[in-house]
Design a protein around this motif. Structure first.
Motif, short mmCIF file in Angstrom:
data_model
loop_
_atom_site.label_atom_id
_atom_site.label_comp_id
_atom_site.label_asym_id
_atom_site.label_seq_id
_atom_site.Cartn_x
_atom_site.Cartn_y
_atom_site.Cartn_z
N ARG A 271 -25.16 -17.83 -44.30
CA ARG A 271 -23.62 -17.59 -43.72
C ARG A 271 -23.66 -17.04 -41.81
NH1 ARG A 271 -23.35 -11.42 -41.41
NH2 ARG A 271 -21.89 -10.51 -42.31
N TYR A 272 -23.17 -17.74 -41.80
CA TYR A 272 -22.56 -18.88 -40.28
C TYR A 272 -21.28 -19.36 -40.63
CZ TYR A 272 -23.81 -24.06 -41.91
OH TYR A 272 -23.98 -25.22 -41.86
N ARG A 273 -21.23 -20.34 -38.76
CA ARG A 273 -19.43 -20.81 -39.39
C ARG A 273 -18.66 -19.86 -39.57
NH1 ARG A 273 -19.59 -26.72 -41.63
NH2 ARG A 273 -20.77 -25.80 -43.47
N THR A 288 -30.07 -14.55 -46.10
CA THR A 288 -29.24 -14.50 -45.40
C THR A 288 -29.36 -14.42 -44.23
OG1 THR A 288 -27.52 -13.11 -45.63
CG2 THR A 288 -26.78 -15.66 -46.69
N THR A 309 -27.88 -26.81 -44.44
CA THR A 309 -27.10 -26.69 -43.38
C THR A 309 -26.43 -28.04 -44.27
OG1 THR A 309 -28.94 -25.98 -41.47
CG2 THR A 309 -27.09 -26.76 -41.12
N GLU A 316 -23.72 -25.81 -33.66
CA GLU A 316 -22.92 -24.87 -35.51
C GLU A 316 -24.24 -25.24 -36.34
OE1 GLU A 316 -19.85 -26.67 -37.82
OE2 GLU A 316 -18.67 -25.63 -36.61
N ALA A 319 -27.01 -22.53 -34.89
CA ALA A 319 -26.57 -21.09 -34.73
C ALA A 319 -26.87 -20.86 -36.49
CB ALA A 319 -25.40 -20.84 -35.62
N GLY A 320 -27.40 -21.92 -37.90
CA GLY A 320 -27.32 -21.50 -39.06
C GLY A 320 -29.47 -21.51 -38.89
#
Length: 522
Positions: A271-273, A288, A309, A316, A319-320
């Motif tokens: 659950r990113y980007r 997540t 990822t 990004e 961040a993941g």
């Protein structure tokens, strides 16, 4: 021949060499406080992995994969085990493909991470046996808020869970029988990106009853008798899904551990980007970041939660991955794309005490040739160095220097020394802190402090500078730079001494990569 470090330290870092397939303790997890690693045959093991496409674990398609895996010089391959073909009839197991994978992995001198495609594959039930799919009464489907059946199994299907536990336990029992000496299989993924698609939570009758009941005591945060809405508000449905999926996965894992306790992991569709819609943009109830605490509490039989990822952007990627480096979880890049840009992620993972890194879908003939050559060259360097770097990273003595367009070139500190990087058209410029300007970022390196006067520098397409952080710089200098390699016993073999053009204004690491042992003054 020269020892990489002192004889005592070398023994601690490398241990005694062990032949592939010898009788030793089984693979296991070691470490604490977010710095964990695998030990295989008694030695630190960093997973350099390649994963085949979902439908490639068939004898006729394996040659394409092994060709790519050999070119990649990985030490581990990730291969799926399909529940639908392993249990074609209820209670009748066929392990022939598992045996084929183990036999061929031994031939190619690779370890195996088996991926259990059981109840879940990417938030759906594609690999559930056909005899289960046909019997929706015994094995209920996931239902949305309108009561419609979806392409997935209900996490409240008690008989579905029991059959998954039995099948997974049978698989692990087979591995114990066939692989407890060779240790070809070093870890197992339990399910694949588990969670729910098409709905935020299950709305079947058993699920509705559980959602109306009080929240389990360990999730109630001291408020007795509260329901899911009262405890989690607008996020209640997603937390309920995480609780139902995580307890299901843990039950499957616990059954497998009882049969053969290899390290187990779960992979996550992140659950990113900017993703915000559970059940639509990512499977609701997977591990997540927003429900990670719940997952860690509910899955004691899972050793690691890994991250899938798929991005070529460093910010990004971090961040993941970074939220999963916790005191109770090792970072693990369980899947990433097979691209040239993604070659950088392995170096970053190695520096932060991670379990390993993997690239997915490598067996497309001719499609990824350039990326495979790049990853393969890096893996040949890192395979030599990993037994040294893994324990050093655990104590904070390894840093990575990763190129990213638009981001300042990295500066790190190890002891009394500052490590600086510059890339591409910056070479020779006096300030390596300005942003890299190359369109395709390829610079990557790790620097490890072996002791007070020796560093190991490994990398490619970068210029690395070492300068003292002390005020008195008159006696602090780089004294000797030696290119070489590390053998299987942990001994350093120098091949040439660097000087002149190779060391002016820093250590010029070529695009094909290099390993250097650097001596500095105390």
């Amino acid at each position: 021949m020269r020892g990489l470090v002192s004889a005592c330290a070398a023994a601690l870092l490398f241990g005694c060499p062990v032949a592939f397939g010898s009788v030793t303790t089984m693979p296991g997890m070691k470490g604490h406080d977010g710095h964990f690693h695998l030990e295989v045959d008694g030695r630190p093991f960093f997973v350099l992995a390649a994963q085949m496409h979902n439908s490639s674990a068939w004898p006729g398609y394996l040659p394409f994969f092994w060709k790519a895996a050999d070119a990649l010089s990985v030490n581990t391959v990730q291969a799926p085990v399909y529940w639908e073909t392993m249990e074609p009839a209820e209670g009748h197991y066929d392990f022939s493909m598992v045996d084929t994978l183990m036999t061929q992995a031994r031939t190619h001198r690779k370890r195996l991470a088996l991926l259990w495609f059981g109840t879940w594959k990417n938030g759906a039930g594609h690999y559930v046996p056909l005899w289960m799919k046909r019997d929706t009464k015994r094995f209920p489907r996931l239902r949305d808020a309108d009561g419609r059946q979806l392409d997935g199994m209900s996490p409240f299907g008690s008989q579905t869970l029991e059959k998954d536990k039995q099948a997974f336990s049978a698989l692990m029992g087979h591995l114990r029988k066939r692989d407890s000496v060779e240790h070809t299989v070093i870890m197992v993924q339990v399910e694949n990106e588990p969670g729910l698609l098409g709905t935020v939570r299950d709305h079947g009758p058993e699920a509705e009853a559980a959602f109306r009941a009080p929240v389990p005591a360990n999730l109630a945060n001291g408020v007795r008798g509260t329901d899911w809405m009262g405890r989690f508000g607008n996020d209640a449905a997603e937390y309920f899904a995480a609780w139902s999926v995580s307890r299901y996965v843990n039950a499957v894992a616990a059954a497998g551990k009882a049969a053969y306790p290899l390290p187990f992991y779960v992979n996550v569709w992140l659950r990113y980007r900017g993703l915000t819609q559970p059940g639509v943009e990512y499977p609701s109830g997977g591990a997540t970041v927003n429900v990670l605490d719940l997952w860690k509490r509910e899955t004691p039989a899972i050793d690691v939660i890994g991250t899938d990822t798929y991005t070529g952007n460093f910010a990004e990627y971090q961040a993941g991955v970074l939220p999963y480096q916790r005191a109770d979880n090792a970072p693990f890049l369980s899947e990433s794309g097979i691209t040239e840009e993604n070659v950088r992620w392995t170096w970053d993972m190695l520096s932060r005490g991670a379990l390993g890194a993997s690239v997915f879908g490598v067996d497309d003939p001719g499609l990824h040739d350039a990326a495979i050559r790049l990853h393969g060259a890096d893996n040949r360097l890192l395979t030599q160095a990993a037994p040294v770097l893994v324990p050093l990273a655990a104590r904070g003595d390894v840093v990575s220097l990763i190129e990213e367009p638009g981001a300042p070139s990295p500066t790190r500190r190890l002891g009394n020394w500052i490590i600086k990087a510059s890339y591409g058209a910056q070479w020779g410029q006096p300030d390596p802190s300005s942003a890299p300007i190359r369109d395709k970022p390829m610079g990557r390196a790790v620097v490890a402090r072996l002791d007070e006067t020796h560093f190991l520098v490994i990398g490619a397409a970068s210029r690395i500078g070492l300068t003292t952080a002390l005020h008195d710089t008159s006696l602090h200098e780089v004294r000797r730079v030696e290119q070489g390699e590390i053998d299987a016993q942990g001994a350093w073999h120098g091949t040439r001494i660097w000087n002149g053009d190779e060391t002016d204004s820093g250590l010029n690491l070529p695009p094909e990569g290099v390993m250097l042992r650097v001596e500095v003054s105390p």
